[in-house]
Design a protein around this motif. Sequence first.
Motif, PDB file in Angstrom:
ATOM      1  N   LEU A 106       7.325  -0.462  -3.721  1.00 36.92           N
ATOM      2  CA  LEU A 106       6.896   0.471  -2.679  1.00 36.92           C
ATOM      3  C   LEU A 106       5.648   1.234  -3.102  1.00 36.92           C
ATOM      4  O   LEU A 106       4.766   1.504  -2.280  1.00 36.92           O
ATOM      5  N   GLY A 147       2.682  -0.708  -2.407  1.00 38.17           N
ATOM      6  CA  GLY A 147       2.456  -1.030  -1.003  1.00 38.17           C
ATOM      7  C   GLY A 147       2.890  -2.420  -0.606  1.00 38.17           C
ATOM      8  O   GLY A 147       2.494  -2.930   0.443  1.00 38.17           O
ATOM      9  N   THR A 148       3.727  -3.073  -1.446  1.00 38.47           N
ATOM     10  CA  THR A 148       4.182  -4.432  -1.159  1.00 38.47           C
ATOM     11  C   THR A 148       5.237  -4.423  -0.056  1.00 38.47           C
ATOM     12  O   THR A 148       6.221  -3.685  -0.166  1.00 38.47           O
ATOM     13  N   PRO A 149       5.097  -5.214   1.001  1.00 39.83           N
ATOM     14  CA  PRO A 149       6.157  -5.329   2.019  1.00 39.83           C
ATOM     15  C   PRO A 149       7.434  -5.858   1.352  1.00 39.83           C
ATOM     16  O   PRO A 149       7.455  -6.975   0.835  1.00 39.83           O
ATOM     17  N   ASP A 187       1.489   8.543   5.663  1.00 44.38           N
ATOM     18  CA  ASP A 187       2.109   7.929   4.482  1.00 44.38           C
ATOM     19  C   ASP A 187       3.533   7.457   4.733  1.00 44.38           C
ATOM     20  O   ASP A 187       4.201   6.981   3.802  1.00 44.38           O
ATOM     21  N   LEU A 219       6.775   5.354   5.605  1.00 50.91           N
ATOM     22  CA  LEU A 219       7.183   3.965   5.453  1.00 50.91           C
ATOM     23  C   LEU A 219       8.156   3.608   6.578  1.00 50.91           C
ATOM     24  O   LEU A 219       9.056   4.387   6.905  1.00 50.91           O
ATOM     25  N   GLY A 271      -2.254  -1.259   8.298  1.00 50.88           N
ATOM     26  CA  GLY A 271      -2.126  -0.466   7.082  1.00 50.88           C
ATOM     27  C   GLY A 271      -0.811   0.244   6.927  1.00 50.88           C
ATOM     28  O   GLY A 271      -0.551   0.853   5.881  1.00 50.88           O
ATOM     29  N   ARG A 272       0.078   0.178   7.911  1.00 49.85           N
ATOM     30  CA  ARG A 272       1.364   0.866   7.812  1.00 49.85           C
ATOM     31  C   ARG A 272       2.320   0.044   6.935  1.00 49.85           C
ATOM     32  O   ARG A 272       2.454  -1.162   7.098  1.00 49.85           O
ATOM     33  N   ARG A 273       2.954   0.682   5.979  1.00 48.84           N
ATOM     34  CA  ARG A 273       3.851   0.003   5.039  1.00 48.84           C
ATOM     35  C   ARG A 273       5.212  -0.246   5.671  1.00 48.84           C
ATOM     36  O   ARG A 273       5.667   0.524   6.514  1.00 48.84           O
TER      37      ARG A 273
END
Length: 584
Positions: free
Chosen positions: A354, A357-359, A404, A406, A425-427
Amino acid sequence: MGDPLARRRELVSARAALLDRPDARLPGVPQHVAASWRRSIAGGVDPAMIANRFHPDLDTGSRLVRCARPVMEQLAEQVAGIGVCVALTDDRARLLVRLDTEAAIARAADGNAFAEGFGYAEGSVGTNGVGTVLESGRPVHIVGAEHFVEQLHDYACAGAPVHDPATGRVEAVLDLSCRAEHSSPLLLSLVRSAAARITDALLHDRDAAQQALFDAYARTESRTRRAVLAVGRRTVLANTAMQTLLGPGDHAALTDHARFLLLRGPGVDDRVDLPSGARARLRGAVVPVGGSVAGLVAVVTLLGEPPAGPVVPAAGPPPSRAGAAAPGAATTTGPAAGGGPARRSAAAAVAAALAAGTPLLVTGEAGSGRARLVRDGAPGPVVELAAGDDGADLADRLDAAGPDALVLARDLDRRSTPLPALPPGRRIAGTRSDTAAPDPARDAELTRFRASVPVPPLRSRPADLPGLVTALLAELAPGRAVRLSGAALRTLAAHPWPGNVAELRDALTAALGRRPVGTVEAADLPASCRSAPSATLRPVDRAERDTIVAALRDSDGNRAAAAAALGVARSTLYRKIAQYRITG
């Protein structure tokens, strides 16, 4: 199988269809290969090339290697007629040793980075005879284009897990690799047999004293469900009941006392006052070997609990939880509950993914704490989408939570609608059952993720139980002086927890209804926690079990009085207690 070239074309075509459309059906592809291909795609493996890493710090002189090398050399002699690599990896798919029967296969292996120090995990190399063994936990035979990466399509590999004989966990993988045209089902049979011989070599890799102590411990542990401790000059063995019986300080004190008892003679029956104030009894025997003493094996019973000092939870409101939060609410929480190594490892992997930023997809059984790991590991707010939430107002929720936040898509295997599109860009993170049946529509959502972390069920991480209980009590009874007695904690430790952390929460909620403050005793726990039957109970059996538990509770554990209250013979009651494995 037909013509090998036709078979290769069939597999290449199926893999291309899967890369083009993740919900593609794969007729003719073995189920374990198809599952591995899907994992490879979800993990972001490049199908065109091998992209593994070199690990310079591996221990190639370990006990595992020492025990495996003679077996590997014998295996290499058995297959010396063809070009074969015999390889051993650790439990992280990193090559420790490789033996080659021909120079040509050695050069090919080097060209494919299948060499000592390099990793061959499925998450980096795709479907293969090392990483796929570790992912599936069973032997596999991968031939030609069954490999996910094109660079390996000319080769075949057969791999089998090597198990730690004491814990049963996978300790290593033994692999046989050769050219695809030299492959035979015999390779899988050979590698399975050799892996079993390595496991046996690990079992017997002890000196005479250690072996005698282990054998005595195994005999004692197989005859009782109680706490068993074995102590030698350099060895300590303890079953699960022993590990949950005492805290670390008491356990260390009892171990030291057991070493002192080695000098006393063949029989041991001693009482020990422990640092916590508890009193324990050791009853067992010294284990002789030759003219000396190998150690002591004893059954441990707790005679008295330590003084009940209430645990006062930290001040402030209880942490957020999935069931209590409003649908889609932004939530943040404190540190993850539970401190066992399995939980810590999963939590660290989730937090790292997380933070990068990894899905991320978190898998495991329902109620095992998958969503909580994501909330605890997220560096910012979390906006949740439940399985039945179509996300119609997701944009508004994200705006309110901030840039920011998630998105956590829970229970992807139960979603009735596709996930909504996310702003650039949304995680995102998601949770999914690790036993979900294939479903093309729902599995299509897996293309959004690039890494996955499995969460083990609660029954597989008993070390987490005390920490989870403390955290849940603080959450369920904020500000109250409440704790579990040692007997209650041992009762919880003996339960298999098919409902995982969610079931534990429900059990503690019920116990707090009976005992809102003070020390929660075993009798305050629900009847379901006070038995551990070997099979699923019918409704009529559950009713009988609950009635017996209630009678025992009302009679303060007096079985004769409970039998009289139930109107049954004591022998009948004892038989039913054994049948339902009632612990209190």
